[in-house]
Design a protein around this motif. Structure first.
Motif, mmCIF file in Angstrom:
data_model
loop_
_atom_site.group_PDB
_atom_site.id
_atom_site.type_symbol
_atom_site.label_atom_id
_atom_site.label_comp_id
_atom_site.label_asym_id
_atom_site.label_seq_id
_atom_site.Cartn_x
_atom_site.Cartn_y
_atom_site.Cartn_z
ATOM 1 N N VAL A 1 40.657 33.619 41.015
ATOM 2 C CA VAL A 1 40.586 33.754 42.281
ATOM 3 C C VAL A 1 42.052 33.655 42.804
ATOM 4 O O VAL A 1 42.596 33.534 42.380
ATOM 5 C CB VAL A 1 39.853 32.897 43.253
ATOM 6 C CG1 VAL A 1 38.272 32.877 43.205
ATOM 7 C CG2 VAL A 1 40.141 31.227 42.955
ATOM 8 N N THR A 2 41.882 33.624 43.663
ATOM 9 C CA THR A 2 43.814 34.114 44.572
ATOM 10 C C THR A 2 43.905 32.557 44.424
ATOM 11 O O THR A 2 43.459 31.601 45.442
ATOM 12 C CB THR A 2 43.862 34.701 45.811
ATOM 13 O OG1 THR A 2 43.548 36.326 45.196
ATOM 14 C CG2 THR A 2 45.342 34.851 45.523
ATOM 15 N N ARG B 1 36.684 42.326 40.572
ATOM 16 C CA ARG B 1 37.612 41.966 42.107
ATOM 17 C C ARG B 1 38.282 42.364 42.570
ATOM 18 O O ARG B 1 38.670 42.339 43.908
ATOM 19 C CB ARG B 1 37.486 39.927 41.469
ATOM 20 C CG ARG B 1 36.177 39.301 40.871
ATOM 21 C CD ARG B 1 36.466 37.626 41.495
ATOM 22 N NE ARG B 1 35.102 37.589 41.134
ATOM 23 C CZ ARG B 1 34.848 35.995 42.526
ATOM 24 N NH1 ARG B 1 35.895 35.436 41.944
ATOM 25 N NH2 ARG B 1 33.977 35.653 41.725
ATOM 26 N N CYS B 2 39.546 42.355 41.558
ATOM 27 C CA CYS B 2 40.564 43.532 41.859
ATOM 28 C C CYS B 2 40.903 44.487 42.274
ATOM 29 O O CYS B 2 40.927 45.168 40.726
ATOM 30 C CB CYS B 2 42.155 42.802 41.575
ATOM 31 S SG CYS B 2 41.760 40.599 41.718
ATOM 32 N N TRP C 1 43.246 39.622 46.336
ATOM 33 C CA TRP C 1 43.066 40.776 45.908
ATOM 34 C C TRP C 1 41.643 40.802 45.958
ATOM 35 O O TRP C 1 40.857 42.047 45.954
ATOM 36 C CB TRP C 1 44.018 40.971 44.226
ATOM 37 C CG TRP C 1 45.277 41.859 44.228
ATOM 38 C CD1 TRP C 1 46.140 40.742 43.827
ATOM 39 C CD2 TRP C 1 45.768 42.910 44.909
ATOM 40 N NE1 TRP C 1 47.695 41.250 44.677
ATOM 41 C CE2 TRP C 1 47.654 42.540 44.757
ATOM 42 C CE3 TRP C 1 45.095 44.173 45.553
ATOM 43 C CZ2 TRP C 1 47.887 43.822 45.700
ATOM 44 C CZ3 TRP C 1 46.353 44.849 45.825
ATOM 45 C CH2 TRP C 1 46.910 44.757 46.111
ATOM 46 N N PRO C 2 41.490 39.500 45.184
ATOM 47 C CA PRO C 2 39.277 39.692 45.154
ATOM 48 C C PRO C 2 39.312 40.359 46.860
ATOM 49 O O PRO C 2 37.997 40.241 46.793
ATOM 50 C CB PRO C 2 39.019 38.754 44.844
ATOM 51 C CG PRO C 2 40.585 38.151 44.020
ATOM 52 C CD PRO C 2 41.495 38.596 44.818
ATOM 53 N N ALA D 1 44.254 38.986 40.830
ATOM 54 C CA ALA D 1 44.097 37.406 41.274
ATOM 55 C C ALA D 1 44.917 36.209 39.756
ATOM 56 O O ALA D 1 45.001 35.213 39.575
ATOM 57 C CB ALA D 1 42.962 37.220 41.690
ATOM 58 N N ARG E 1 35.433 32.785 37.649
ATOM 59 C CA ARG E 1 36.541 34.052 37.574
ATOM 60 C C ARG E 1 37.738 33.540 38.317
ATOM 61 O O ARG E 1 37.729 33.143 39.307
ATOM 62 C CB ARG E 1 35.669 35.238 38.562
ATOM 63 C CG ARG E 1 34.167 36.055 37.597
ATOM 64 C CD ARG E 1 34.290 36.306 35.807
ATOM 65 N NE ARG E 1 33.406 36.623 35.491
ATOM 66 C CZ ARG E 1 32.827 35.794 34.863
ATOM 67 N NH1 ARG E 1 32.385 35.100 34.745
ATOM 68 N NH2 ARG E 1 30.788 36.592 34.873
#
Ligand code: SF4
Ligand code: SF4
Lengths: 406, 66
Positions: free
Chosen positions: A181-182, A327-328, B10-11, A367, A179
């Motif tokens: 991520v930033t 996630r965000c 953000w996550p 992200a 997935r």
């Protein structure tokens, strides 16, 4: 089966001038070498100059100049890794699957050429977990290259829309969930294990292979001076799903039937943009020309829905909302709200201003590019079909309800 | 000194909203409590922005150069 098309379960692959010229000869390494020969030694400087000349753009959707990505990877500190993304997270896209099953060695040659230019021997392939034919085709092709001095690592990507986003791929390679991520720096500078990582889509590597195997002059013999070469498209129309290779700047008449040119077309897939009915008649398969018209080719999905485009856009938005990796906050709250607003538009219960507000609210607040892509598709539907929006607001719809649809 | 930009991981962000309390000049909250960065961080705001970065309990904020 004729030698000009290859029919798998649901996709027809049509023979093309360059990438898809191997259909009929089979996907073996021997057939590949007989058709294309072997790449010679590659020097980074020559490769960069050739890439600039042909203006190769990433074919995963973003259209980033590949020469710049390669140069950044080469300049960044540390040993580089080459990553080939053969997994298409987008359900309507089949072009990389078509390439993998008909010309896997073009993809692998491209990866080897990039690896040699970057002086690395480590190549990672990311294949779709849910597509056995693609996995098997790439595994067979890699096995045929056992004698070559590179090591191949193969990873299986989840069957999730955002699994192909660059940071999600690096996560997968690192043994973490597939997935996004930033990231604070591009993968080219700081990617896998914190090292420079050249991560591109399978077609991009295959184009790189053609450039090296046959030279830049042969490459620019197709397309136009400004946009040389060819591109793969996955077309969905009344004839089902097919993958075609067309020269850049070809008229859309070459791709779609006259009747379909008179319908709304979703270009660039679920993160793409809508062309109004008839709009493509005056345009070509040109990244630049489409951009000037506010359209995008994305990863080459061309979809002609057999139903109301607004209703289809709404179904796509709902699907995309469900594909938020959760996630965000702005994405997992905002996309369902956006999809709900669009449902209200379709049902004639308002929602237009709310949908527009939510598009602006979710953009650049995740992200990955999933919220941005979703907002782009929704905005373009509202913008391209104002009459249809009006009709729905009055309880109507100009399309029959029984289309093949979303 | 050039302007900076606040970026949210953000996550990681969990919508506690403390950043908004510390830096209302450049942060609003959306209807779910997640920050909306409304502007660049000018040199005058840099001190407050650093405080917001330090104050975020999730360490989800970063001040980056534009
Ligand atoms: S922006 Fe959405 S899809 Fe992308 S990582 Fe965040 S929650 Fe997942
Ligand atoms: S303080 Fe941190 S966790 Fe809380 S909303 Fe702001 S960025 Fe998110």
């Amino acid at each position: 089966m004729s030698t000009d098309t290859l029919r798998t379960a649901e996709v027809t692959v049509v023979r093309g001038p360059r990438l898809l010229s191997a259909i009929g000869g089979g996907p073996s390494l021997a057939a590949h070498r007989a058709l294309h020969g072997s790449p010679g030694r590659t020097r980074l400087a020559t490769l960069l100059a050739d890439l600039e000349r042909i203006d190769l753009r990433g074919r995963g959707g973003a259209g980033f100049p590949f020469a710049r990505k390669l140069a950044s990877t080469a300049q960044a500190r540390g040993r580089a890794t080459v990553v080939v993304n053969v997994s298409e997270g987008e359900p309507p896209s089949s072009k990389d699957a078509a390439l993998a099953t008909t010309a896997p060695h073009l993809i692998l040659d491209g990866a080897m050429i990039a690896a040699e230019a970057l002086k690395t021997r480590r190549i990672h392939l990311v294949v779709p977990d849910n597509e056995r034919a693609v996995r098997d085709a790439m595994a067979t092709a890699v096995a045929e290259r056992a004698g070559e001095r590179v090591s191949w690592a193969v990873h299986r990507a989840d069957d999730v829309f955002v699994a192909g986003q660059a940071s999600a791929v690096v996560e997968l390679m690192s043994g973490r969930p597939n997935r996004p991520v930033t990231t604070w720096q591009p993968a080219a500078v700081r990617g896998y294990q914190g090292r420079p990582t050249l991560l591109s889509n399978a077609e991009t590597y295959a184009q790189l292979a053609l450039l090296t195997l046959h030279g830049p002059d042969a490459y620019v013999a197709h397309g136009t001076a400004a946009e040389p070469g060819t591109t793969l498209l996955t077309v969905h129309d009344g004839g089902g799903r097919r993958v075609v290779e067309v020269e850049l700047a070809s008229p859309w008449y070459d791709v779609l039937a006259l009747e379909d040119l008179g319908r709304p077309v979703l270009l660039g897939g679920y993160h793409g943009t809508w062309a109004a009915a008839g709009e493509l008649r005056a345009l070509t398969v040109s990244r630049v020309g489409l951009a000037a018209a506010g359209l995008t080719l994305g990863a080459g999905v061309v979809l002609v829905p057999d139903c109301c485009p607004l209703t289809f856009a709404s179904a796509v938005a709902s699907y995309l909302a469900g594909e938020s990796a959760g996630r965000c906050g702005p994405c997992f709250n905002g996309l369902p709200a956006l999809a709900a607003a669009l449902e209200r538009v379709v049902a004639g219960r308002g929602g237009i201003a709310e949908a527009e507000r939510l598009c602006a609210l979710v953009e650049r607040r995740g992200a990955c590019a999933h919220p941005d892509g979703t907002a782009r598709m929704v905005r373009s539907a509202l913008e391209r079909f104002p009459d249809e929006v009006d009709r729905h607001a009055r309880g109507g719809c100009s399309y029959p309800r029984d289309g093949r649809g979303g | 000194m050039a302007n900076g930009r606040l970026r949210v991981d953000w996550p990681v962000c969990r919508a506690r909203g403390l950043c908004f309390e510390l830096l209302p000049e450049a942060i609003e909250l959306d209807e779910w409590g997640y920050p909306v960065v409304t502007g660049e961080i000018t040199p005058e705001l840099t001190g407050a922005a650093r405080a917001a970065v330090r104050g975020c309990p999730r360490m989800a904020l970063r001040l980056v150069q534009t």
